[in-house]
Design a protein around this motif. Structure first.
Motif, PDB file in Angstrom:
ATOM      1  N   PHE A 103       0.979  -1.029   0.046  1.00 15.61           N
ATOM      2  CA  PHE A 103       0.300   0.142  -0.133  1.00 15.61           C
ATOM      3  C   PHE A 103       0.949   1.217   0.111  1.00 15.61           C
ATOM      4  O   PHE A 103       0.517   2.282  -0.746  1.00 15.61           O
ATOM      5  CB  PHE A 103      -0.946  -0.007   1.058  1.00 15.61           C
ATOM      6  N   ILE A 104       1.988   1.160   0.848  1.00 12.93           N
ATOM      7  CA  ILE A 104       2.951   2.422   0.745  1.00 12.93           C
ATOM      8  C   ILE A 104       3.470   2.715  -0.547  1.00 12.93           C
ATOM      9  O   ILE A 104       3.485   3.802  -0.897  1.00 12.93           O
ATOM     10  CB  ILE A 104       3.856   2.202   2.029  1.00 12.93           C
ATOM     11  N   LEU A 105       3.752   1.596  -1.227  1.00 20.37           N
ATOM     12  CA  LEU A 105       4.793   1.777  -2.419  1.00 20.37           C
ATOM     13  C   LEU A 105       3.487   2.309  -3.374  1.00 20.37           C
ATOM     14  O   LEU A 105       3.826   2.998  -4.354  1.00 20.37           O
ATOM     15  CB  LEU A 105       5.082   0.131  -3.096  1.00 20.37           C
ATOM     16  N   GLU A 106       2.095   1.653  -3.542  1.00 16.05           N
ATOM     17  CA  GLU A 106       1.375   2.199  -4.172  1.00 16.05           C
ATOM     18  C   GLU A 106       1.100   3.683  -4.063  1.00 16.05           C
ATOM     19  O   GLU A 106       0.705   4.392  -5.054  1.00 16.05           O
ATOM     20  CB  GLU A 106      -0.058   1.438  -4.189  1.00 16.05           C
ATOM     21  N   LYS A 107       1.021   4.253  -2.933  1.00 15.83           N
ATOM     22  CA  LYS A 107       0.793   5.274  -2.563  1.00 15.83           C
ATOM     23  C   LYS A 107       1.751   6.289  -3.069  1.00 15.83           C
ATOM     24  O   LYS A 107       1.444   7.507  -3.542  1.00 15.83           O
ATOM     25  CB  LYS A 107       0.608   5.643  -1.065  1.00 15.83           C
ATOM     26  N   GLU A 108       3.008   6.058  -3.130  1.00 19.05           N
ATOM     27  CA  GLU A 108       4.173   6.597  -3.512  1.00 19.05           C
ATOM     28  C   GLU A 108       4.010   6.761  -4.979  1.00 19.05           C
ATOM     29  O   GLU A 108       4.376   7.817  -5.582  1.00 19.05           O
ATOM     30  CB  GLU A 108       5.600   5.932  -2.982  1.00 19.05           C
ATOM     31  N   GLN A 109       3.771   5.625  -5.510  1.00 17.00           N
ATOM     32  CA  GLN A 109       3.714   5.561  -7.089  1.00 17.00           C
ATOM     33  C   GLN A 109       2.632   6.498  -7.551  1.00 17.00           C
ATOM     34  O   GLN A 109       2.729   7.041  -8.468  1.00 17.00           O
ATOM     35  CB  GLN A 109       3.199   4.282  -7.693  1.00 17.00           C
ATOM     36  N   PHE A 110       1.488   6.319  -6.910  1.00 15.16           N
ATOM     37  CA  PHE A 110       0.482   7.358  -7.059  1.00 15.16           C
ATOM     38  C   PHE A 110       0.642   8.726  -7.006  1.00 15.16           C
ATOM     39  O   PHE A 110       0.459   9.560  -8.051  1.00 15.16           O
ATOM     40  CB  PHE A 110      -0.848   7.125  -6.558  1.00 15.16           C
ATOM     41  N   ALA A 111       1.206   9.218  -5.928  1.00 22.47           N
ATOM     42  CA  ALA A 111       1.721  10.642  -5.845  1.00 22.47           C
ATOM     43  C   ALA A 111       2.643  11.001  -6.960  1.00 22.47           C
ATOM     44  O   ALA A 111       2.557  12.115  -7.507  1.00 22.47           O
ATOM     45  CB  ALA A 111       2.404  10.691  -4.400  1.00 22.47           C
ATOM     46  N   ALA A 170      -5.391   3.487 -13.821  1.00 17.60           N
ATOM     47  CA  ALA A 170      -4.724   2.037 -13.142  1.00 17.60           C
ATOM     48  C   ALA A 170      -4.996   2.422 -11.770  1.00 17.60           C
ATOM     49  O   ALA A 170      -5.018   1.175 -11.088  1.00 17.60           O
ATOM     50  CB  ALA A 170      -3.161   2.080 -13.240  1.00 17.60           C
ATOM     51  N   PHE A 171      -5.417   3.237 -11.396  1.00 17.76           N
ATOM     52  CA  PHE A 171      -5.608   3.713  -9.868  1.00 17.76           C
ATOM     53  C   PHE A 171      -7.114   3.608  -9.514  1.00 17.76           C
ATOM     54  O   PHE A 171      -7.414   3.780  -8.352  1.00 17.76           O
ATOM     55  CB  PHE A 171      -4.855   5.034  -9.355  1.00 17.76           C
ATOM     56  N   LYS A 172      -7.784   3.432 -10.510  1.00 19.54           N
ATOM     57  CA  LYS A 172      -9.270   3.491 -10.034  1.00 19.54           C
ATOM     58  C   LYS A 172      -9.974   4.665  -9.664  1.00 19.54           C
ATOM     59  O   LYS A 172     -10.418   4.579  -8.264  1.00 19.54           O
ATOM     60  CB  LYS A 172      -9.654   2.027  -9.650  1.00 19.54           C
ATOM     61  N   LEU A 173      -9.740   5.736 -10.123  1.00 20.20           N
ATOM     62  CA  LEU A 173     -10.260   7.007  -9.702  1.00 20.20           C
ATOM     63  C   LEU A 173     -11.963   6.980  -9.516  1.00 20.20           C
ATOM     64  O   LEU A 173     -12.343   6.657 -10.775  1.00 20.20           O
ATOM     65  CB  LEU A 173      -9.831   8.381 -10.377  1.00 20.20           C
ATOM     66  N   LYS A 174     -12.607   7.727  -8.839  1.00 16.47           N
ATOM     67  CA  LYS A 174     -13.896   7.693  -9.005  1.00 16.47           C
ATOM     68  C   LYS A 174     -14.487   9.294  -8.876  1.00 16.47           C
ATOM     69  O   LYS A 174     -13.795   9.822  -8.145  1.00 16.47           O
ATOM     70  CB  LYS A 174     -14.799   6.894  -7.968  1.00 16.47           C
TER      71      LYS A 174
END
Length: 174
Positions: A103-111, A170-174
């Protein structure tokens, strides 16, 4: 200071004379005793403020003793406070994270990806979007700031959202 006892510290001219006579000595006393641990200027000023606030209670012949005692106590209190702060900093509370490494990695990638997408927006879209979502400005306020109509602001924000949604799919925004 061999003035008559009838002189009152609350008299401005008497207080100014005390300040001019003892101010430099008081500063030096604090500086020489505590060095850079405390701000000698501040402690000397605070001591004179306390003298002024207590001018009716302090006799003229006791003013010097009062000032030096108060300044010394203020410096000691400051050092005690610094020790408490230092002690607290050394014993930092343990931070527990209930987030998984994924989750932390995904959060960093998203940022990172979010920043890149924001940079890819046109300046007009980015400005309108950030004023709305980061600054919390209303569409009307943004329109006034940018000297455009409210409909143009709405369009720019909508188009910025559309680009964000497409590029961050890819990050599934709504």
């Amino acid at each position: 200071m061999k003035e008559s006892i009838s002189e009152n510290i609350c008299d401005e001219s008497v207080f100014n004379r005390i300040y001019n006579t003892l101010g430099h000595d008081l500063h030096n006393f604090i500086y020489y005793k505590y060095g850079s641990q405390v701000n000698a200027d501040d402690k000397a000023q605070e001591a004179f403020i306390k003298l002024w606030n207590n001018c009716t209670k302090v006799q003229l012949d006791k003013a010097k003793s009062f000032l030096f005692t108060v300044a010394n106590n203020l410096a000691l209190n400051e050092i005690k406070h610094q020790k408490v702060v230092l002690k607290y900093q050394k014993s930092k509370p343990v931070k527990h994270s209930y987030e998984t490494p994924e989750f932390i990695l995904e959060k960093e990638q998203f940022a990172e990806r979010y920043q890149k997408v924001l940079e890819s927006l046109s300046e007009e879209q980015r400005v309108a979007f950030l004023l709305s979502k980061v600054e919390g400005k209303t569409h009307k306020e943004i329109a006034q700031m940018l000297d455009i109509t409210q409909k143009v602001v709405e369009y720019r924000i909508y188009s910025a959202f559309k680009v964000l949604k497409e590029k961050l799919e890819a990050f599934k925004l709504k």
